[in-house]
Write a protein that holds these residues in place. Structure first.
Motif, PDB file in Angstrom:
ATOM      1  N   ASP A   1      48.667  38.456  33.642  1.00 54.96           N
ATOM      2  CA  ASP A   1      48.270  37.640  34.792  1.00 54.96           C
ATOM      3  C   ASP A   1      47.419  36.458  34.335  1.00 54.96           C
ATOM      4  O   ASP A   1      46.338  36.188  34.883  1.00 54.96           O
TER       5      ASP A   1
ATOM      6  N   PRO B   1      44.053  35.302  39.345  1.00 55.26           N
ATOM      7  CA  PRO B   1      42.628  35.662  39.451  1.00 55.26           C
ATOM      8  C   PRO B   1      42.271  36.960  38.733  1.00 55.26           C
ATOM      9  O   PRO B   1      41.088  37.201  38.467  1.00 55.26           O
ATOM     10  N   SER B   2      43.275  37.799  38.445  1.00 54.71           N
ATOM     11  CA  SER B   2      42.993  39.082  37.782  1.00 54.71           C
ATOM     12  C   SER B   2      43.386  39.047  36.310  1.00 54.71           C
ATOM     13  O   SER B   2      43.871  40.042  35.760  1.00 54.71           O
ATOM     14  N   ARG B   3      43.161  37.899  35.681  1.00 55.58           N
ATOM     15  CA  ARG B   3      43.480  37.749  34.259  1.00 55.58           C
ATOM     16  C   ARG B   3      42.769  38.834  33.447  1.00 55.58           C
ATOM     17  O   ARG B   3      41.590  39.105  33.631  1.00 55.58           O
ATOM     18  N   ARG B   4      43.515  39.447  32.527  1.00 59.21           N
ATOM     19  CA  ARG B   4      42.942  40.538  31.741  1.00 59.21           C
ATOM     20  C   ARG B   4      43.668  40.657  30.408  1.00 59.21           C
ATOM     21  O   ARG B   4      44.742  40.072  30.209  1.00 59.21           O
TER      22      ARG B   4
ATOM     23  N   ASP C   1      38.495  42.573  31.300  1.00 62.84           N
ATOM     24  CA  ASP C   1      38.765  41.772  32.490  1.00 62.84           C
ATOM     25  C   ASP C   1      37.585  40.835  32.749  1.00 62.84           C
ATOM     26  O   ASP C   1      36.749  40.620  31.865  1.00 62.84           O
ATOM     27  N   GLN C   2      37.553  40.262  33.930  1.00 61.19           N
ATOM     28  CA  GLN C   2      36.525  39.258  34.268  1.00 61.19           C
ATOM     29  C   GLN C   2      36.559  38.095  33.274  1.00 61.19           C
ATOM     30  O   GLN C   2      35.523  37.589  32.838  1.00 61.19           O
TER      31      GLN C   2
ATOM     32  N   HIS D   1      37.139  34.843  33.411  1.00 61.46           N
ATOM     33  CA  HIS D   1      37.287  33.666  34.263  1.00 61.46           C
ATOM     34  C   HIS D   1      37.186  32.350  33.491  1.00 61.46           C
ATOM     35  O   HIS D   1      37.753  31.335  33.899  1.00 61.46           O
TER      36      HIS D   1
END
Length: 291
Positions: free
Chosen positions: A123, A127-130, A182-183, A185
């Motif tokens: 992704d 917004p949920s890039r991980r 995750d997180q 941003h």
């Protein structure tokens, strides 16, 4: 091809330093074309077939202070990829010069170590890039106590994200462990004009003491083809490139890493390529890293 289609024998003598005797010992070969039969101090090791991929053999228990390694290299046109056609070498549209065409290393590792790390960005544009990380732990012995595995994503010396988990290793052999970062941003995306890469460091702890690090690099990008072209990170990109074989005059596949890297620089900066087609086999990690 008649110049190299023989069975060749190499021998190398080496000493094992006393301070490394407590670890697990591996012989690592970058490449041998096209098959290798190994023996250390008269002990036969498993044969390897295939001239493009690295392989290693564990020699813990048979390595001594003074050692003799014998490598029989079969450089004939064998029934293994990419050869195998009964028509012989003329059936392949490139040459397969034989020999030990890559470096050979003696690797000494802890009794329990991280043998592989596969990091997969998901992704990337959402917004949920991980980053999903699959780690392989190789245990040569059952080591009582608590293990912990941590993963840290770095940009130069700056920590971007980190995670860890406790685990119990109750048997010998390989165990797969997954971690997720995750997180993410503030990640910079990888692009052909700005190929931003991050360092991923996976550390294995035993009773809160670090015993092994595994390092790799990872970039974040989304790439796909539509009917109207190729898209990188949501932007249409015109591809311009060349085919590349890894055969060099006089030395065949046995060109050192510095020249492999230089070849990538020539393609990018002298010929203005933004893509290269690796024809038709796994190419040198030094070249791929330079790309």
């Amino acid at each position: 091809p008649a110049a190299w289609q023989e069975i060749w024998l190499y021998r190398r003598r080496f000493k094992m330093p006393d301070e490394l005797a407590a670890g697990r010992v591996f012989l690592h070969f970058d490449r041998v074309m096209a098959a290798a039969t190994l023996a250390l101090n008269g002990h036969a090791l498993e044969q390897h077939q295939g001239g493009y991929l690295p392989f290693q053999r564990e020699i813990t228990g048979i390595v001594k202070e003074n050692n003799t390694l014998a490598v029989q290299v079969d450089s004939r046109f064998l029934s293994i990829p990419p050869a195998g056609n009964p028509k012989g070498p003329s059936s392949v549209d490139y040459l397969l010069p034989g020999g030990i065409t890559g470096s050979v290393h003696l690797r000494v590792l802890p009794q329990v170590f991280v043998s592989d790390v596969f990091a997969k960005p998901l992704d990337v544009l959402g917004p949920s890039r991980r980053l999903e990380i699959t780690c392989t732990i190789d245990a040569g012995i059952h080591l009582p106590g608590q293990f912990r595995l941590s993963a840290t994503l770095l940009s130069a010396a700056t920590k971007i994200a980190a995670t860890s988990r406790n685990l119990t290793i109750e048997q010998r052999g390989e165990t797969e462990v997954t971690l997720t970062l995750d997180q993410l941003h503030k990640i910079e995306l990888w692009d052909v004009v700005a190929p931003h890469l991050y360092d991923l460091v996976v550390t294995l702890y035993h009773n809160d003491q670090p015993i092994h690090d595994y390092r790799t690099r990872v970039g974040f990008r989304e790439a796909h083809f539509n009917v109207d072209g190729f898209f990188l990170n949501g932007r249409r990109l015109q591809l311009f490139g060349l085919n590349r074989h890894e055969l060099f005059p006089y030395v065949g596949y046995a060109m050192p890493d510095r020249v492999q890297r230089r070849d990538a620089e020539i393609l990018r900066h002298d010929f203005n390529c933004n893509i290269v087609r690796c024809s038709h086999y796994p190419q040198s990690p030094a070249f791929l890293d330079a790309c």
